[in-house]
Motif scaffolding. Structure first.
Motif, PDB file in Angstrom:
ATOM      1  N   GLN A  87      21.366  -1.366  -3.927  1.00 27.57           N
ATOM      2  CA  GLN A  87      20.125  -2.127  -3.899  1.00 27.57           C
ATOM      3  C   GLN A  87      18.993  -1.484  -4.685  1.00 27.57           C
ATOM      4  OE1 GLN A  87      19.013  -3.276   0.107  1.00 27.57           O
ATOM      5  NE2 GLN A  87      21.134  -3.069   0.751  1.00 27.57           N
ATOM      6  N   ILE A  88      19.067  -0.176  -4.945  1.00 29.94           N
ATOM      7  CA  ILE A  88      17.913   0.490  -5.536  1.00 29.94           C
ATOM      8  C   ILE A  88      17.697   0.129  -6.999  1.00 29.94           C
ATOM      9  CG2 ILE A  88      17.911   2.417  -3.918  1.00 29.94           C
ATOM     10  CD1 ILE A  88      19.093   4.092  -6.246  1.00 29.94           C
ATOM     11  N   ALA A  89      18.757   0.029  -7.795  1.00 29.43           N
ATOM     12  CA  ALA A  89      18.593  -0.271  -9.220  1.00 29.43           C
ATOM     13  C   ALA A  89      17.962  -1.641  -9.447  1.00 29.43           C
ATOM     14  CB  ALA A  89      19.915  -0.141  -9.947  1.00 29.43           C
ATOM     15  N   PRO A  90      18.432  -2.708  -8.778  1.00 26.26           N
ATOM     16  CA  PRO A  90      17.786  -4.001  -8.996  1.00 26.26           C
ATOM     17  C   PRO A  90      16.304  -4.006  -8.596  1.00 26.26           C
ATOM     18  CG  PRO A  90      19.902  -4.320  -7.930  1.00 26.26           C
ATOM     19  CD  PRO A  90      19.629  -2.848  -7.936  1.00 26.26           C
ATOM     20  N   ALA A  91      15.922  -3.135  -7.682  1.00 22.83           N
ATOM     21  CA  ALA A  91      14.527  -3.063  -7.260  1.00 22.83           C
ATOM     22  C   ALA A  91      13.689  -2.251  -8.239  1.00 22.83           C
ATOM     23  CB  ALA A  91      14.429  -2.453  -5.868  1.00 22.83           C
ATOM     24  N   GLY A  92      14.332  -1.553  -9.157  1.00 24.09           N
ATOM     25  CA  GLY A  92      13.602  -0.744 -10.122  1.00 24.09           C
ATOM     26  C   GLY A  92      13.478   0.716  -9.742  1.00 24.09           C
ATOM     27  N   ALA A  93      14.164   1.140  -8.679  1.00 19.84           N
ATOM     28  CA  ALA A  93      14.125   2.544  -8.275  1.00 19.84           C
ATOM     29  C   ALA A  93      15.103   3.355  -9.119  1.00 19.84           C
ATOM     30  CB  ALA A  93      14.459   2.681  -6.793  1.00 19.84           C
ATOM     31  N   ASN A  94      14.819   4.644  -9.226  1.00 22.98           N
ATOM     32  CA  ASN A  94      15.647   5.527 -10.040  1.00 22.98           C
ATOM     33  C   ASN A  94      16.623   6.351  -9.224  1.00 22.98           C
ATOM     34  OD1 ASN A  94      12.784   5.235 -11.273  1.00 22.98           O
ATOM     35  ND2 ASN A  94      14.182   5.499 -12.983  1.00 22.98           N
ATOM     36  N   GLY A  95      16.450   6.376  -7.911  1.00 17.84           N
ATOM     37  CA  GLY A  95      17.333   7.152  -7.057  1.00 17.84           C
ATOM     38  C   GLY A  95      16.915   7.015  -5.604  1.00 17.84           C
ATOM     39  N   TYR A  96      17.701   7.640  -4.723  1.00 22.88           N
ATOM     40  CA  TYR A  96      17.318   7.632  -3.321  1.00 22.88           C
ATOM     41  C   TYR A  96      17.811   8.886  -2.633  1.00 22.88           C
ATOM     42  CZ  TYR A  96      22.010   6.172  -1.793  1.00 22.88           C
ATOM     43  OH  TYR A  96      23.340   6.111  -1.529  1.00 22.88           O
ATOM     44  N   LEU A  97      17.109   9.212  -1.570  1.00 25.08           N
ATOM     45  CA  LEU A  97      17.462  10.344  -0.716  1.00 25.08           C
ATOM     46  C   LEU A  97      17.719   9.802   0.679  1.00 25.08           C
ATOM     47  CD1 LEU A  97      14.752  12.971  -1.733  1.00 25.08           C
ATOM     48  CD2 LEU A  97      17.216  13.195  -2.052  1.00 25.08           C
ATOM     49  N   VAL A  98      18.797  10.259   1.292  1.00 27.28           N
ATOM     50  CA  VAL A  98      19.113   9.835   2.656  1.00 27.28           C
ATOM     51  C   VAL A  98      18.478  10.829   3.623  1.00 27.28           C
ATOM     52  CG1 VAL A  98      20.950   9.356   4.312  1.00 27.28           C
ATOM     53  CG2 VAL A  98      21.259   8.759   1.901  1.00 27.28           C
ATOM     54  N   LYS A  99      17.675  10.291   4.553  1.00 25.63           N
ATOM     55  CA  LYS A  99      17.039  11.131   5.574  1.00 25.63           C
ATOM     56  C   LYS A  99      18.067  11.456   6.646  1.00 25.63           C
ATOM     57  CE  LYS A  99      12.442   9.047   5.233  1.00 25.63           C
ATOM     58  NZ  LYS A  99      11.451   8.257   5.966  1.00 25.63           N
ATOM     59  N   PRO A 100      18.052  12.618   7.226  1.00 26.20           N
ATOM     60  CA  PRO A 100      17.215  13.752   6.856  1.00 26.20           C
ATOM     61  C   PRO A 100      17.759  14.426   5.601  1.00 26.20           C
ATOM     62  CG  PRO A 100      18.650  14.388   8.654  1.00 26.20           C
ATOM     63  CD  PRO A 100      18.912  12.923   8.383  1.00 26.20           C
ATOM     64  N   PHE A 101      16.846  14.937   4.782  1.00 27.70           N
ATOM     65  CA  PHE A 101      17.233  15.665   3.575  1.00 27.70           C
ATOM     66  C   PHE A 101      16.515  17.009   3.573  1.00 27.70           C
ATOM     67  CE2 PHE A 101      13.871  12.599   2.566  1.00 27.70           C
ATOM     68  CZ  PHE A 101      12.845  13.444   2.162  1.00 27.70           C
ATOM     69  N   SER A 102      17.079  17.948   2.849  1.00 30.28           N
ATOM     70  CA  SER A 102      16.429  19.257   2.753  1.00 30.28           C
ATOM     71  C   SER A 102      15.353  19.172   1.678  1.00 30.28           C
ATOM     72  CB  SER A 102      17.445  20.346   2.398  1.00 30.28           C
ATOM     73  OG  SER A 102      17.834  20.230   1.055  1.00 30.28           O
ATOM     74  N   PHE A 103      14.379  20.043   1.789  1.00 33.88           N
ATOM     75  CA  PHE A 103      13.317  20.053   0.789  1.00 33.88           C
ATOM     76  C   PHE A 103      13.877  20.440  -0.580  1.00 33.88           C
ATOM     77  CE2 PHE A 103       9.161  20.699  -1.039  1.00 33.88           C
ATOM     78  CZ  PHE A 103       8.469  19.651  -0.466  1.00 33.88           C
ATOM     79  N   ASP A 104      14.907  21.262  -0.590  1.00 36.22           N
ATOM     80  CA  ASP A 104      15.556  21.623  -1.857  1.00 36.22           C
ATOM     81  C   ASP A 104      16.159  20.393  -2.536  1.00 36.22           C
ATOM     82  OD1 ASP A 104      14.877  24.297  -1.678  1.00 36.22           O
ATOM     83  OD2 ASP A 104      16.771  24.870  -0.726  1.00 36.22           O
ATOM     84  N   GLN A 105      16.733  19.476  -1.747  1.00 36.12           N
ATOM     85  CA  GLN A 105      17.262  18.228  -2.304  1.00 36.12           C
ATOM     86  C   GLN A 105      16.138  17.404  -2.930  1.00 36.12           C
ATOM     87  OE1 GLN A 105      19.209  16.976   1.440  1.00 36.12           O
ATOM     88  NE2 GLN A 105      20.901  16.322   0.108  1.00 36.12           N
ATOM     89  N   LEU A 106      15.019  17.345  -2.220  1.00 35.17           N
ATOM     90  CA  LEU A 106      13.864  16.592  -2.713  1.00 35.17           C
ATOM     91  C   LEU A 106      13.383  17.176  -4.040  1.00 35.17           C
ATOM     92  CD1 LEU A 106      11.544  14.526  -2.376  1.00 35.17           C
ATOM     93  CD2 LEU A 106      10.340  16.283  -1.105  1.00 35.17           C
ATOM     94  N   LEU A 107      13.216  18.486  -4.085  1.00 29.38           N
ATOM     95  CA  LEU A 107      12.759  19.143  -5.311  1.00 29.38           C
ATOM     96  C   LEU A 107      13.744  18.934  -6.456  1.00 29.38           C
ATOM     97  CD1 LEU A 107      11.343  22.480  -3.883  1.00 29.38           C
ATOM     98  CD2 LEU A 107      10.040  20.557  -4.812  1.00 29.38           C
ATOM     99  N   ALA A 108      15.027  19.036  -6.174  1.00 28.47           N
ATOM    100  CA  ALA A 108      16.045  18.820  -7.209  1.00 28.47           C
ATOM    101  C   ALA A 108      15.965  17.390  -7.751  1.00 28.47           C
ATOM    102  CB  ALA A 108      17.430  19.111  -6.654  1.00 28.47           C
ATOM    103  N   SER A 109      15.763  16.423  -6.866  1.00 29.61           N
ATOM    104  CA  SER A 109      15.635  15.026  -7.303  1.00 29.61           C
ATOM    105  C   SER A 109      14.413  14.846  -8.191  1.00 29.61           C
ATOM    106  CB  SER A 109      15.524  14.094  -6.098  1.00 29.61           C
ATOM    107  OG  SER A 109      16.726  14.052  -5.406  1.00 29.61           O
ATOM    108  N   LEU A 110      13.290  15.426  -7.782  1.00 29.12           N
ATOM    109  CA  LEU A 110      12.066  15.298  -8.569  1.00 29.12           C
ATOM    110  C   LEU A 110      12.210  15.954  -9.937  1.00 29.12           C
ATOM    111  CD1 LEU A 110       9.221  15.899  -5.955  1.00 29.12           C
ATOM    112  CD2 LEU A 110       9.811  13.759  -7.124  1.00 29.12           C
ATOM    113  N   ARG A 111      12.847  17.102  -9.969  1.00 25.06           N
ATOM    114  CA  ARG A 111      13.010  17.805 -11.246  1.00 25.06           C
ATOM    115  C   ARG A 111      13.970  17.074 -12.189  1.00 25.06           C
ATOM    116  NH1 ARG A 111      12.750  23.084  -7.921  1.00 25.06           N
ATOM    117  NH2 ARG A 111      10.543  23.552  -8.132  1.00 25.06           N
TER     118      ARG A 111
END
Length: 176
Positions: A87-111
């Motif tokens: 569902q994310i691509a048709p909405a225009g999103a570039n990715g998703y994180l499943v909660k709960p996630f580690s902050f390291d996962q978040l930083l890796a996604s942002l980078r």
């Protein structure tokens, strides 16, 4: 990097903002989709982290509206549901994180987002200003020329930049 964080959880939202700050990532927090839409219209963001389960307008609908409003920054959907991949691509999103996630996962996604976005069709480099005698384009959004002056004043060499624009109309200058 400037990140728009859209999270309605009163504990998680500020926690994300503080965590990003410890890694020298600036962020703004919006607790509703309506606030996020207003913020996105006022400021340039390098990325957006959007909670899927927002009250009223959900995260995917918000992503669609942000894209229609001209947001070109990468968007990551955060969700407790793991079944959003299709569902994310048709909405225009570039990715998703499943909660709960580690902050390291978040930083890796942002980078990883800027590199993935540069390869996407229609990518507009948000660090380039296109200026002519009329409106100028910044991060893919057209704005009146008078809006360029406050942006340039924030630069270390603002007078040099203004002189360069006056001397070479219709030029492209990198954001520093």
């Amino acid at each position: 990097m400037m990140v728009l964080v859209v999270e309605d959880d009163p504990k998680l939202g500020p926690l994300l903002v503080r965590g990003l700050a410890t890694h020298d990532i600036e962020s703004d927090l919006a607790d509703t989709a309506e606030v996020a839409l207003a913020m996105a219209g006022q400021r340039h963001y390098s990325a957006a982290l959007v909670d899927q389960m927002l009250p009223g307008i959900d995260g995917l609908q918000l992503c669609r509206r942000l894209r229609r409003g001209g947001l070109r920054a990468p968007v990551v959907i955060m969700s407790a549901r793991g079944d959003l991949a299709d569902q994310i691509a048709p909405a225009g999103a570039n990715g998703y994180l499943v909660k709960p996630f580690s902050f390291d996962q978040l930083l890796a996604s942002l980078r990883a987002l800027p590199e993935r976005s540069r390869r996407a069709p229609g990518y507009v480099d948000p660090t380039v200003v296109r200026c002519a005698a009329g409106p100028f384009e910044y991060a893919g959004r057209r704005r009146p020329l008078r809006d360029l002056i406050p942006w340039l004043r924030r630069l270390p060499r603002a007078k040099d930049r203004l002189s360069a624009l006056e001397a070479t109309p219709r030029s492209i200058l990198p954001h520093e």
